[in-house]
Structures are given as C-alpha cells and as structure tokens.
Write a protein that holds these residues in place. Structure first.
Motif, PDB file in Angstrom:
ATOM      1  N   ILE A 104      47.543  41.320  41.951  1.00  0.00           N
ATOM      2  CA  ILE A 104      46.427  41.970  41.261  1.00  0.00           C
ATOM      3  C   ILE A 104      46.663  43.469  41.196  1.00  0.00           C
ATOM      4  O   ILE A 104      47.409  44.032  41.994  1.00  0.00           O
ATOM      5  CB  ILE A 104      45.071  41.682  41.943  1.00  0.00           C
ATOM      6  N   LEU A 105      46.028  44.091  40.234  1.00  0.00           N
ATOM      7  CA  LEU A 105      46.013  45.533  40.116  1.00  0.00           C
ATOM      8  C   LEU A 105      44.641  45.987  40.568  1.00  0.00           C
ATOM      9  O   LEU A 105      43.637  45.630  39.962  1.00  0.00           O
ATOM     10  CB  LEU A 105      46.271  45.945  38.664  1.00  0.00           C
ATOM     11  N   LEU A 106      44.581  46.732  41.667  1.00  0.00           N
ATOM     12  CA  LEU A 106      43.317  47.236  42.190  1.00  0.00           C
ATOM     13  C   LEU A 106      43.042  48.608  41.603  1.00  0.00           C
ATOM     14  O   LEU A 106      43.913  49.473  41.605  1.00  0.00           O
ATOM     15  CB  LEU A 106      43.392  47.395  43.709  1.00  0.00           C
ATOM     16  N   HIS A 107      41.843  48.802  41.118  1.00  0.00           N
ATOM     17  CA  HIS A 107      41.389  50.117  40.661  1.00  0.00           C
ATOM     18  C   HIS A 107      40.429  50.622  41.721  1.00  0.00           C
ATOM     19  O   HIS A 107      39.615  49.871  42.239  1.00  0.00           O
ATOM     20  CB  HIS A 107      40.672  50.003  39.316  1.00  0.00           C
ATOM     21  N   TYR A 108      40.530  51.887  42.050  1.00  0.00           N
ATOM     22  CA  TYR A 108      39.675  52.395  43.115  1.00  0.00           C
ATOM     23  C   TYR A 108      38.984  53.680  42.705  1.00  0.00           C
ATOM     24  O   TYR A 108      39.430  54.403  41.825  1.00  0.00           O
ATOM     25  CB  TYR A 108      40.456  52.580  44.408  1.00  0.00           C
ATOM     26  N   VAL A 109      37.874  53.931  43.379  1.00  0.00           N
ATOM     27  CA  VAL A 109      37.045  55.092  43.088  1.00  0.00           C
ATOM     28  C   VAL A 109      37.723  56.346  43.615  1.00  0.00           C
ATOM     29  O   VAL A 109      38.074  57.233  42.867  1.00  0.00           O
ATOM     30  CB  VAL A 109      35.637  54.929  43.706  1.00  0.00           C
ATOM     31  N   ASP A 110      37.902  56.416  44.926  1.00  0.00           N
ATOM     32  CA  ASP A 110      38.510  57.593  45.532  1.00  0.00           C
ATOM     33  C   ASP A 110      38.914  57.255  46.954  1.00  0.00           C
ATOM     34  O   ASP A 110      38.064  57.054  47.806  1.00  0.00           O
ATOM     35  CB  ASP A 110      37.532  58.765  45.523  1.00  0.00           C
ATOM     36  N   ILE A 111      40.200  57.185  47.203  1.00  0.00           N
ATOM     37  CA  ILE A 111      40.650  56.842  48.548  1.00  0.00           C
ATOM     38  C   ILE A 111      40.528  58.015  49.503  1.00  0.00           C
ATOM     39  O   ILE A 111      40.639  57.861  50.697  1.00  0.00           O
ATOM     40  CB  ILE A 111      42.103  56.317  48.562  1.00  0.00           C
ATOM     41  N   LEU A 152      39.463  45.188  39.280  1.00  0.00           N
ATOM     42  CA  LEU A 152      40.728  44.534  39.557  1.00  0.00           C
ATOM     43  C   LEU A 152      41.182  43.777  38.325  1.00  0.00           C
ATOM     44  O   LEU A 152      40.372  43.285  37.551  1.00  0.00           O
ATOM     45  CB  LEU A 152      40.642  43.589  40.754  1.00  0.00           C
ATOM     46  N   ASP A 153      42.479  43.779  38.127  1.00  0.00           N
ATOM     47  CA  ASP A 153      43.092  43.019  37.050  1.00  0.00           C
ATOM     48  C   ASP A 153      43.999  41.983  37.700  1.00  0.00           C
ATOM     49  O   ASP A 153      44.680  42.288  38.679  1.00  0.00           O
ATOM     50  CB  ASP A 153      43.922  43.918  36.134  1.00  0.00           C
ATOM     51  N   VAL A 154      44.004  40.784  37.168  1.00  0.00           N
ATOM     52  CA  VAL A 154      44.788  39.702  37.746  1.00  0.00           C
ATOM     53  C   VAL A 154      46.025  39.473  36.886  1.00  0.00           C
ATOM     54  O   VAL A 154      45.911  39.337  35.662  1.00  0.00           O
ATOM     55  CB  VAL A 154      43.954  38.399  37.836  1.00  0.00           C
ATOM     56  N   TYR A 155      47.178  39.446  37.526  1.00  0.00           N
ATOM     57  CA  TYR A 155      48.436  39.198  36.832  1.00  0.00           C
ATOM     58  C   TYR A 155      48.717  37.697  36.752  1.00  0.00           C
ATOM     59  O   TYR A 155      48.162  36.907  37.522  1.00  0.00           O
ATOM     60  CB  TYR A 155      49.597  39.857  37.582  1.00  0.00           C
ATOM     61  N   GLU A 208      32.981  37.039  41.429  1.00  0.00           N
ATOM     62  CA  GLU A 208      33.389  35.879  40.631  1.00  0.00           C
ATOM     63  C   GLU A 208      34.909  35.784  40.539  1.00  0.00           C
ATOM     64  O   GLU A 208      35.480  34.706  40.674  1.00  0.00           O
ATOM     65  CB  GLU A 208      32.815  35.979  39.217  1.00  0.00           C
ATOM     66  N   ILE A 209      35.559  36.916  40.317  1.00  0.00           N
ATOM     67  CA  ILE A 209      37.017  36.921  40.195  1.00  0.00           C
ATOM     68  C   ILE A 209      37.660  36.598  41.538  1.00  0.00           C
ATOM     69  O   ILE A 209      38.584  35.783  41.613  1.00  0.00           O
ATOM     70  CB  ILE A 209      37.518  38.275  39.645  1.00  0.00           C
ATOM     71  N   ILE A 210      37.179  37.213  42.606  1.00  0.00           N
ATOM     72  CA  ILE A 210      37.732  36.967  43.942  1.00  0.00           C
ATOM     73  C   ILE A 210      37.635  35.492  44.296  1.00  0.00           C
ATOM     74  O   ILE A 210      38.545  34.926  44.891  1.00  0.00           O
ATOM     75  CB  ILE A 210      37.035  37.851  45.002  1.00  0.00           C
TER      76      ILE A 210
END
Length: 103
Positions: free
Chosen positions: A65-72, A88-91, A54-56
């Motif tokens: 955007i600020l991407l949050h990730y599980v484990d790169i 993800l957070d949108v600025y 929905e956000i995308i």
C-alpha cells in the motif's frame, strides 16, 4: 516511480493488521529522511475515518500500500515509529499498479 508518490507518502508492505484503524507496515520506499526502507512503523487513521476502515478490512498481511500522511513531525520526537495517515492506496499483487485510491 508512481505518479501518486509524493514526499507525504510512503510505499509500504503490511506486516500486520492491528485493528480496523491501525496497521503495522514495513517501509518499501520513501522520500522522507525520517525513515528508510526496511523500517517497521505503525500507521493509524482517525476513529471517524470510515473509508479507511472499509479498505483496511479488505487487506491482508503482505499487501503493498501507499500510505499518505498528515505530518510525521508532529509527534516524531515522542513516538518516532507512529505515522498518522490520512489516506492509503492499494497496489496490485505485484506492487506495481494502484488498484484502490483513497485520500
């Protein structure tokens, strides 16, 4: 720096929206040593992550955007330019204040 910025997140700028669960992004700021500012990576969300979809759907190329990730590190050696994101957070348009928060 933003209070929501953690070692498991990266401030990025959208280069292209690939589909409803994948983005191509340029890293603006990160705390990991795996990437540096200016790197272009692909961020993916799981097929079942409907909120991310929905956000995308409301994003545009150039948005910050600020991407949050599980484990790169899971598949980093095999696919170093892929990040599995879980939020993800949108600025705002200036890239200073988060206006949508999701994780």
């Amino acid at each position: 720096m933003d209070a929501n910025f953690s070692p498991k997140s990266m401030k990025t700028k959208i280069v292209a929206i690939i589909d409803d669960k994948s983005l191509s992004v340029e890293i603006v700021e990160t705390k990991t040593d795996k990437f540096k500012s200016g790197d272009i990576v692909k961020a993916t969300f799981t097929e079942s992550n409907n909120r991310a979809k929905e956000i995308i759907d409301g994003l545009n190329d150039g948005d910050i955007i600020l991407l949050h990730y599980v484990d790169i590190d899971n598949d980093y050696e095999k696919n170093p330019d892929l990040i599995r994101s879980d939020g993800l957070d949108v600025y705002d348009a200036d890239g200073n204040e988060i206006v949508i928060l999701y994780r």
